[in-house]
Scaffold this motif. Structure first.
Motif, PDB file in Angstrom:
ATOM      1  N   MET A 252     -42.709  -2.470 -74.722  1.00  9.80           N
ATOM      2  CA  MET A 252     -42.730  -2.590 -73.180  1.00  9.80           C
ATOM      3  C   MET A 252     -44.221  -2.585 -72.502  1.00  9.80           C
ATOM      4  SD  MET A 252     -39.309  -0.484 -72.464  1.00  9.80           S
ATOM      5  CE  MET A 252     -39.325  -0.346 -70.812  1.00  9.80           C
ATOM      6  N   ALA A 253     -44.721  -1.613 -73.201  1.00  8.62           N
ATOM      7  CA  ALA A 253     -46.069  -1.307 -72.745  1.00  8.62           C
ATOM      8  C   ALA A 253     -47.142  -2.404 -73.041  1.00  8.62           C
ATOM      9  CB  ALA A 253     -46.739  -0.112 -73.450  1.00  8.62           C
ATOM     10  N   LEU A 254     -46.924  -3.003 -74.245  1.00  3.83           N
ATOM     11  CA  LEU A 254     -47.702  -4.226 -74.619  1.00  3.83           C
ATOM     12  C   LEU A 254     -47.507  -5.367 -73.703  1.00  3.83           C
ATOM     13  CD1 LEU A 254     -47.470  -4.001 -78.429  1.00  3.83           C
ATOM     14  CD2 LEU A 254     -49.511  -3.750 -77.296  1.00  3.83           C
ATOM     15  N   GLY A 255     -46.058  -5.570 -73.252  1.00  4.15           N
ATOM     16  CA  GLY A 255     -45.805  -6.661 -72.189  1.00  4.15           C
ATOM     17  C   GLY A 255     -46.282  -6.355 -70.973  1.00  4.15           C
ATOM     18  N   ILE A 256     -46.512  -5.205 -70.607  1.00  6.80           N
ATOM     19  CA  ILE A 256     -47.148  -4.704 -69.260  1.00  6.80           C
ATOM     20  C   ILE A 256     -48.427  -5.095 -69.307  1.00  6.80           C
ATOM     21  CG2 ILE A 256     -47.634  -2.984 -67.619  1.00  6.80           C
ATOM     22  CD1 ILE A 256     -44.836  -1.740 -68.363  1.00  6.80           C
ATOM     23  N   PHE A 257     -49.369  -4.788 -70.517  1.00  4.30           N
ATOM     24  CA  PHE A 257     -50.686  -5.200 -70.729  1.00  4.30           C
ATOM     25  C   PHE A 257     -50.944  -6.620 -70.560  1.00  4.30           C
ATOM     26  CE2 PHE A 257     -53.928  -5.970 -73.692  1.00  4.30           C
ATOM     27  CZ  PHE A 257     -55.134  -5.730 -72.847  1.00  4.30           C
ATOM     28  N   ALA A 258     -49.961  -7.151 -71.306  1.00  5.40           N
ATOM     29  CA  ALA A 258     -50.199  -8.949 -71.236  1.00  5.40           C
ATOM     30  C   ALA A 258     -50.122  -9.452 -69.781  1.00  5.40           C
ATOM     31  CB  ALA A 258     -49.277  -9.472 -72.076  1.00  5.40           C
ATOM     32  N   GLU A 259     -49.293  -8.593 -69.115  1.00  7.95           N
ATOM     33  CA  GLU A 259     -48.978  -9.207 -67.654  1.00  7.95           C
ATOM     34  C   GLU A 259     -50.260  -8.779 -66.810  1.00  7.95           C
ATOM     35  OE1 GLU A 259     -46.800 -11.526 -64.816  1.00  7.95           O
ATOM     36  OE2 GLU A 259     -46.538 -10.982 -67.024  1.00  7.95           O
ATOM     37  N   PHE A 260     -51.024  -7.726 -67.103  1.00  2.06           N
ATOM     38  CA  PHE A 260     -52.022  -7.084 -66.277  1.00  2.06           C
ATOM     39  C   PHE A 260     -53.277  -6.779 -67.225  1.00  2.06           C
ATOM     40  CE2 PHE A 260     -48.174  -5.928 -64.132  1.00  2.06           C
ATOM     41  CZ  PHE A 260     -48.344  -6.324 -63.022  1.00  2.06           C
ATOM     42  N   PRO A 261     -53.775  -7.794 -67.896  1.00  2.00           N
ATOM     43  CA  PRO A 261     -54.821  -7.504 -69.028  1.00  2.00           C
ATOM     44  C   PRO A 261     -56.184  -7.093 -68.464  1.00  2.00           C
ATOM     45  CG  PRO A 261     -54.697  -9.963 -68.632  1.00  2.00           C
ATOM     46  CD  PRO A 261     -53.533  -9.153 -67.711  1.00  2.00           C
ATOM     47  N   LEU A 262     -56.674  -7.530 -67.281  1.00  2.92           N
ATOM     48  CA  LEU A 262     -57.860  -7.144 -66.769  1.00  2.92           C
ATOM     49  C   LEU A 262     -57.951  -5.748 -65.760  1.00  2.92           C
ATOM     50  CD1 LEU A 262     -59.275 -10.912 -65.806  1.00  2.92           C
ATOM     51  CD2 LEU A 262     -59.815  -9.345 -68.174  1.00  2.92           C
ATOM     52  N   THR A 263     -57.140  -5.713 -65.211  1.00  2.00           N
ATOM     53  CA  THR A 263     -57.049  -4.637 -64.165  1.00  2.00           C
ATOM     54  C   THR A 263     -56.051  -3.542 -64.255  1.00  2.00           C
ATOM     55  OG1 THR A 263     -55.343  -5.539 -62.476  1.00  2.00           O
ATOM     56  CG2 THR A 263     -57.707  -6.150 -62.281  1.00  2.00           C
ATOM     57  N   GLY A 264     -55.221  -3.881 -65.398  1.00  2.00           N
ATOM     58  CA  GLY A 264     -54.449  -2.828 -65.433  1.00  2.00           C
ATOM     59  C   GLY A 264     -53.170  -2.672 -64.360  1.00  2.00           C
ATOM     60  N   ALA A 265     -52.153  -1.980 -64.535  1.00  2.00           N
ATOM     61  CA  ALA A 265     -50.893  -1.932 -63.654  1.00  2.00           C
ATOM     62  C   ALA A 265     -51.168  -1.000 -62.681  1.00  2.00           C
ATOM     63  CB  ALA A 265     -49.524  -1.832 -64.418  1.00  2.00           C
ATOM     64  N   GLY A 266     -52.024   0.236 -62.771  1.00  2.00           N
ATOM     65  CA  GLY A 266     -52.227   1.259 -61.960  1.00  2.00           C
ATOM     66  C   GLY A 266     -51.693   2.396 -62.538  1.00  2.00           C
ATOM     67  N   ALA A 267     -52.357   3.560 -62.391  1.00  8.96           N
ATOM     68  CA  ALA A 267     -52.121   5.034 -62.755  1.00  8.96           C
ATOM     69  C   ALA A 267     -50.568   5.475 -62.686  1.00  8.96           C
ATOM     70  CB  ALA A 267     -52.807   5.985 -62.398  1.00  8.96           C
ATOM     71  N   ALA A 268     -49.992   5.915 -63.823  1.00  4.93           N
ATOM     72  CA  ALA A 268     -48.663   5.962 -63.765  1.00  4.93           C
ATOM     73  C   ALA A 268     -47.626   5.003 -63.405  1.00  4.93           C
ATOM     74  CB  ALA A 268     -48.417   7.390 -62.947  1.00  4.93           C
ATOM     75  N   ALA A 269     -48.175   3.849 -63.716  1.00  4.62           N
ATOM     76  CA  ALA A 269     -47.027   2.833 -63.233  1.00  4.62           C
ATOM     77  C   ALA A 269     -45.950   2.356 -64.327  1.00  4.62           C
ATOM     78  CB  ALA A 269     -47.777   1.584 -63.096  1.00  4.62           C
ATOM     79  N   PHE A 270     -45.955   2.829 -65.447  1.00  5.45           N
ATOM     80  CA  PHE A 270     -45.210   2.669 -66.359  1.00  5.45           C
ATOM     81  C   PHE A 270     -43.707   2.726 -65.960  1.00  5.45           C
ATOM     82  CE2 PHE A 270     -42.227   2.711 -70.185  1.00  5.45           C
ATOM     83  CZ  PHE A 270     -43.128   1.829 -71.197  1.00  5.45           C
ATOM     84  N   PRO A 271     -43.483   3.797 -65.309  1.00 10.47           N
ATOM     85  CA  PRO A 271     -41.968   4.049 -64.807  1.00 10.47           C
ATOM     86  C   PRO A 271     -41.270   3.051 -64.055  1.00 10.47           C
ATOM     87  CG  PRO A 271     -43.137   6.131 -64.948  1.00 10.47           C
ATOM     88  CD  PRO A 271     -43.946   5.211 -65.122  1.00 10.47           C
ATOM     89  N   ASP A 272     -42.086   2.687 -63.063  1.00  8.69           N
ATOM     90  CA  ASP A 272     -41.872   1.655 -61.994  1.00  8.69           C
ATOM     91  C   ASP A 272     -41.694   0.233 -62.671  1.00  8.69           C
ATOM     92  OD1 ASP A 272     -41.717   3.790 -60.093  1.00  8.69           O
ATOM     93  OD2 ASP A 272     -43.866   3.363 -59.601  1.00  8.69           O
ATOM     94  N   LEU A 273     -42.639  -0.008 -63.611  1.00 11.33           N
ATOM     95  CA  LEU A 273     -42.584  -1.312 -64.078  1.00 11.33           C
ATOM     96  C   LEU A 273     -41.567  -1.737 -65.425  1.00 11.33           C
ATOM     97  CD1 LEU A 273     -46.482  -2.100 -64.010  1.00 11.33           C
ATOM     98  CD2 LEU A 273     -44.552  -3.030 -62.629  1.00 11.33           C
ATOM     99  N   SER A 274     -41.390  -0.728 -66.072  1.00 11.37           N
ATOM    100  CA  SER A 274     -40.795  -0.624 -67.263  1.00 11.37           C
ATOM    101  C   SER A 274     -39.477  -1.460 -67.276  1.00 11.37           C
ATOM    102  CB  SER A 274     -40.540   0.721 -68.045  1.00 11.37           C
ATOM    103  OG  SER A 274     -39.831   1.449 -67.123  1.00 11.37           O
TER     104      SER A 274
END
Length: 195
Positions: free
Chosen positions: A151-173
């Motif tokens: 899941m984390a790698l999928g989020i990274f692939a979606e936001f490769p340059l800027t990231g998804a934001g601090a502590a965003a994993f629970p909301d995006l997962s």
């Protein structure tokens, strides 16, 4: 020193057992280095004679407690990190010999015995099976860590340059949670992937 939270893992004085394990993993090779340094009269932090004995006894006691605490965390990463640190220490200093004012000093490798005694004592008292079971890769509380990693790698692939934001994993997962993966994921269960 207490099994806080769910299960038998040692946490104190930290919230998470892995945080205690990380500190212990760093401390073990440092404590061995301090013992070896003292045995060689390094820097004249006291002398290597009788007045140095209380220092060595206290430090060996601290090393025993640290190793026992590390094993009680049941942290796979902590145990592996401590093992690498101790191995690097002995590759660098294990066979070295030094000379001080009292003549040749013993090799630093002899200071491995307190760590060996701590491991043997812990295994005799509590067994090593819980730690080995964690290395076997069994899911913990139904959590298969590899799912969180994907899941984390999928989020990274979606936001490769800027990231998804601090502590965003629970909301995006939820958007990246594989079909059939149950539960709510608040972390990737890997700090590097979370970062």
């Amino acid at each position: 020193w207490h099994p806080a939270g769910r299960g038998p893992r040692a946490h104190a004085p930290f919230v998470n057992a892995n945080h205690l394990a990380a500190l212990a993993a760093v401390a073990v090779p440092c404590q061995l280095a301090a013992l070896a340094w003292k045995a060689h009269g390094g820097g004249r932090f006291g002398d290597p004679g009788p007045r140095g004995t209380p220092f060595r006894i206290a430090w060996i006691g601290a090393l025993l407690v640290t190793v026992a605490g590390l094993l009680a965390t049941l942290s796979r990463g902590g145990v592996l990190a401590a093992g690498v640190g101790v191995a690097v220490f002995f590759v660098r200093y294990g066979g070295a010999r030094a000379t001080d004012g009292d003549g040749p000093a013993a090799g630093r490798a002899r200071w491995a015995w307190p760590a060996a005694v701590a491991v043997a004592g812990f295994v005799a008292a509590f067994g090593i099976e819980p730690l080995l079971a964690r290395f076997a890769g069994a899911p913990e509380d139904g959590v298969q860590r590899s799912i969180g990693w994907r899941m984390a790698l999928g989020i990274f692939a979606e936001f490769p340059l800027t990231g998804a934001g601090a502590a965003a994993f629970p909301d995006l997962s939820p958007a990246f949670q594989p079909v059939g993966a149950l539960g709510w994921w608040d972390a990737a269960h890997d700090d590097w992937l979370d970062l």
